[in-house]
Design a protein around this motif. Structure first.
Motif, short mmCIF file in Angstrom:
data_model
loop_
_atom_site.label_atom_id
_atom_site.label_comp_id
_atom_site.label_asym_id
_atom_site.label_seq_id
_atom_site.Cartn_x
_atom_site.Cartn_y
_atom_site.Cartn_z
N GLY A 60 -18.46 -19.53 -134.81
CA GLY A 60 -17.41 -19.66 -133.80
C GLY A 60 -17.60 -18.71 -132.63
N LEU A 61 -18.83 -18.34 -132.36
CA LEU A 61 -19.14 -17.43 -131.26
C LEU A 61 -19.93 -18.13 -130.16
CD1 LEU A 61 -20.17 -14.27 -133.36
CD2 LEU A 61 -17.99 -14.68 -132.18
N ASP A 62 -19.56 -19.37 -129.87
CA ASP A 62 -20.28 -20.16 -128.87
C ASP A 62 -20.35 -19.46 -127.51
OD1 ASP A 62 -20.81 -22.74 -130.30
OD2 ASP A 62 -18.63 -22.63 -130.53
N GLU A 63 -19.33 -18.69 -127.18
CA GLU A 63 -19.30 -18.04 -125.86
C GLU A 63 -20.41 -17.00 -125.69
OE1 GLU A 63 -15.95 -14.60 -126.66
OE2 GLU A 63 -15.40 -16.38 -125.55
N LEU A 64 -21.01 -16.56 -126.79
CA LEU A 64 -22.11 -15.60 -126.72
C LEU A 64 -23.48 -16.28 -126.65
CD1 LEU A 64 -21.02 -12.99 -129.42
CD2 LEU A 64 -20.57 -12.98 -126.96
N SER A 65 -23.49 -17.59 -126.72
CA SER A 65 -24.74 -18.31 -126.86
C SER A 65 -25.71 -18.09 -125.70
CB SER A 65 -24.46 -19.81 -127.02
OG SER A 65 -25.62 -20.46 -127.44
N PHE A 66 -25.24 -18.18 -124.47
CA PHE A 66 -26.14 -18.05 -123.32
C PHE A 66 -26.83 -16.69 -123.33
CE2 PHE A 66 -27.03 -16.68 -118.98
CZ PHE A 66 -27.89 -17.68 -118.58
N THR A 67 -26.06 -15.63 -123.45
CA THR A 67 -26.62 -14.28 -123.44
C THR A 67 -27.53 -14.05 -124.63
OG1 THR A 67 -24.68 -13.45 -122.27
CG2 THR A 67 -26.04 -11.82 -123.39
N THR A 68 -27.08 -14.45 -125.81
CA THR A 68 -27.88 -14.23 -127.01
C THR A 68 -29.18 -15.02 -126.96
OG1 THR A 68 -25.85 -13.84 -128.24
CG2 THR A 68 -27.83 -14.26 -129.53
N GLU A 69 -29.14 -16.23 -126.47
CA GLU A 69 -30.37 -17.02 -126.35
C GLU A 69 -31.36 -16.34 -125.42
OE1 GLU A 69 -30.30 -21.37 -126.10
OE2 GLU A 69 -28.11 -21.18 -126.34
N LEU A 70 -30.87 -15.75 -124.35
CA LEU A 70 -31.75 -15.04 -123.42
C LEU A 70 -32.35 -13.80 -124.09
CD1 LEU A 70 -32.96 -14.97 -120.63
CD2 LEU A 70 -30.91 -13.85 -119.80
N VAL A 71 -31.53 -13.04 -124.82
CA VAL A 71 -32.02 -11.86 -125.54
C VAL A 71 -33.07 -12.27 -126.57
CG1 VAL A 71 -31.33 -10.06 -127.18
CG2 VAL A 71 -29.95 -10.46 -125.13
N VAL A 72 -32.76 -13.29 -127.36
CA VAL A 72 -33.70 -13.78 -128.38
C VAL A 72 -35.00 -14.22 -127.72
CG1 VAL A 72 -34.11 -15.70 -129.99
CG2 VAL A 72 -31.99 -14.37 -130.13
N SER A 73 -34.90 -14.94 -126.63
CA SER A 73 -36.08 -15.42 -125.92
C SER A 73 -36.98 -14.26 -125.49
CB SER A 73 -35.65 -16.24 -124.72
OG SER A 73 -36.77 -16.78 -124.07
N GLU A 74 -36.39 -13.22 -124.93
CA GLU A 74 -37.17 -12.07 -124.48
C GLU A 74 -37.79 -11.33 -125.66
OE1 GLU A 74 -38.10 -11.23 -121.49
OE2 GLU A 74 -36.95 -12.84 -120.57
N LEU A 75 -37.02 -11.11 -126.71
CA LEU A 75 -37.54 -10.39 -127.88
C LEU A 75 -38.69 -11.13 -128.55
CD1 LEU A 75 -34.24 -9.10 -129.55
CD2 LEU A 75 -35.93 -7.75 -128.27
N VAL A 76 -38.49 -12.41 -128.79
CA VAL A 76 -39.52 -13.20 -129.48
C VAL A 76 -40.76 -13.37 -128.59
CG1 VAL A 76 -40.06 -15.45 -130.51
CG2 VAL A 76 -37.86 -14.33 -130.99
N THR A 77 -40.57 -13.60 -127.31
CA THR A 77 -41.71 -13.72 -126.40
C THR A 77 -42.54 -12.45 -126.39
OG1 THR A 77 -40.57 -15.32 -124.99
CG2 THR A 77 -42.40 -14.13 -124.00
N ASN A 78 -41.88 -11.29 -126.31
CA ASN A 78 -42.61 -10.02 -126.32
C ASN A 78 -43.36 -9.83 -127.64
OD1 ASN A 78 -41.87 -9.32 -123.74
ND2 ASN A 78 -40.24 -7.94 -124.36
N ALA A 79 -42.73 -10.21 -128.75
CA ALA A 79 -43.41 -10.08 -130.04
C ALA A 79 -44.64 -10.98 -130.11
CB ALA A 79 -42.43 -10.41 -131.17
N VAL A 80 -44.51 -12.20 -129.62
CA VAL A 80 -45.65 -13.13 -129.61
C VAL A 80 -46.78 -12.56 -128.76
CG1 VAL A 80 -46.44 -15.39 -128.79
CG2 VAL A 80 -44.33 -15.22 -130.10
N ARG A 81 -46.45 -12.07 -127.58
CA ARG A 81 -47.47 -11.57 -126.64
C ARG A 81 -48.15 -10.30 -127.10
NH1 ARG A 81 -44.60 -12.23 -120.89
NH2 ARG A 81 -45.09 -14.42 -120.62
N TYR A 82 -47.36 -9.35 -127.61
CA TYR A 82 -47.88 -8.01 -127.81
C TYR A 82 -48.03 -7.58 -129.27
CZ TYR A 82 -46.56 -7.88 -122.91
OH TYR A 82 -46.43 -8.17 -121.59
N ALA A 83 -47.43 -8.30 -130.20
CA ALA A 83 -47.40 -7.78 -131.57
C ALA A 83 -48.06 -8.68 -132.60
CB ALA A 83 -45.95 -7.51 -131.98
N GLY A 84 -48.10 -9.96 -132.37
CA GLY A 84 -48.59 -10.86 -133.40
C GLY A 84 -47.49 -11.21 -134.38
#
Length: 162
Positions: A60-84
């Motif tokens: 029931g936290l749909d209002e956080l979706s936009f921000t959280t998706e952006l945070v998740v996107s940045e975190l996962v992208t950095n992990a893919v690029r730099y960490a494996g």
């Protein structure tokens, strides 16, 4: 309490300085935590965003979706690029929403301000602007980068001024 502990050690004088560390942990109910694991492939970023958005909707936290998706996107992208991989993603619903990204690298991230002409270097800056707190910690198998967001979307306006 400290005196009782010392008395329990007997009459022998202490050979060295002593310190007493107390820690209080909080148990998190299983229904307030969701975890996923992804391979280190750029194609998983969309799947990670979708998984996070789906869990936020279930809570029931749909209002956080936009921000959280952006945070998740940045975190996962950095992990893919730099960490494996593998890359772990965990959401924890408590007093705040915690988003954790686990990867096998032991290199700690550092916040920097990218110049307007730089093609990269904005991820952690965005995360710092979108969340109330963030940090990282070492784990046995790499590191965890965590963020905290309030449970309402009233974080304020995003200030991306350099």
């Amino acid at each position: 309490m400290g005196h009782e502990l010392l008395r329990s050690l007997g009459d022998a004088p202490a050979r060295d300085d002593m310190a007493l560390l107390l820690a209080r942990t909080r148990a998190v109910a299983p229904e307030d935590t969701e975890t996923w694991e992804f391979p280190a492939d750029v194609s998983v970023v969309a799947a990670a965003r979708k998984a996070a958005a789906g869990q936020l909707a279930a809570w029931g936290l749909d209002e956080l979706s936009f921000t959280t998706e952006l945070v998740v996107s940045e975190l996962v992208t950095n992990a893919v690029r730099y960490a494996g991989g593998p890359i772990g993603l965990r959401l924890i619903r408590g007093d705040v929403l915690v988003c954790e990204d686990n990867d096998p690298s032991n290199t700690q991230p550092r916040l920097r301000r990218a110049r307007w002409s730089d093609e990269g270097g904005r991820g952690l800056f965005l995360i710092a602007q979108l969340t109330t707190r963030w940090g990282s910690r070492y784990t046995r198998s790499g590191k965890t980068i965590w963020t905290e967001q309030p449970l309402t979307a009233e974080l304020g306006l995003l200030d991306l001024s350099l």
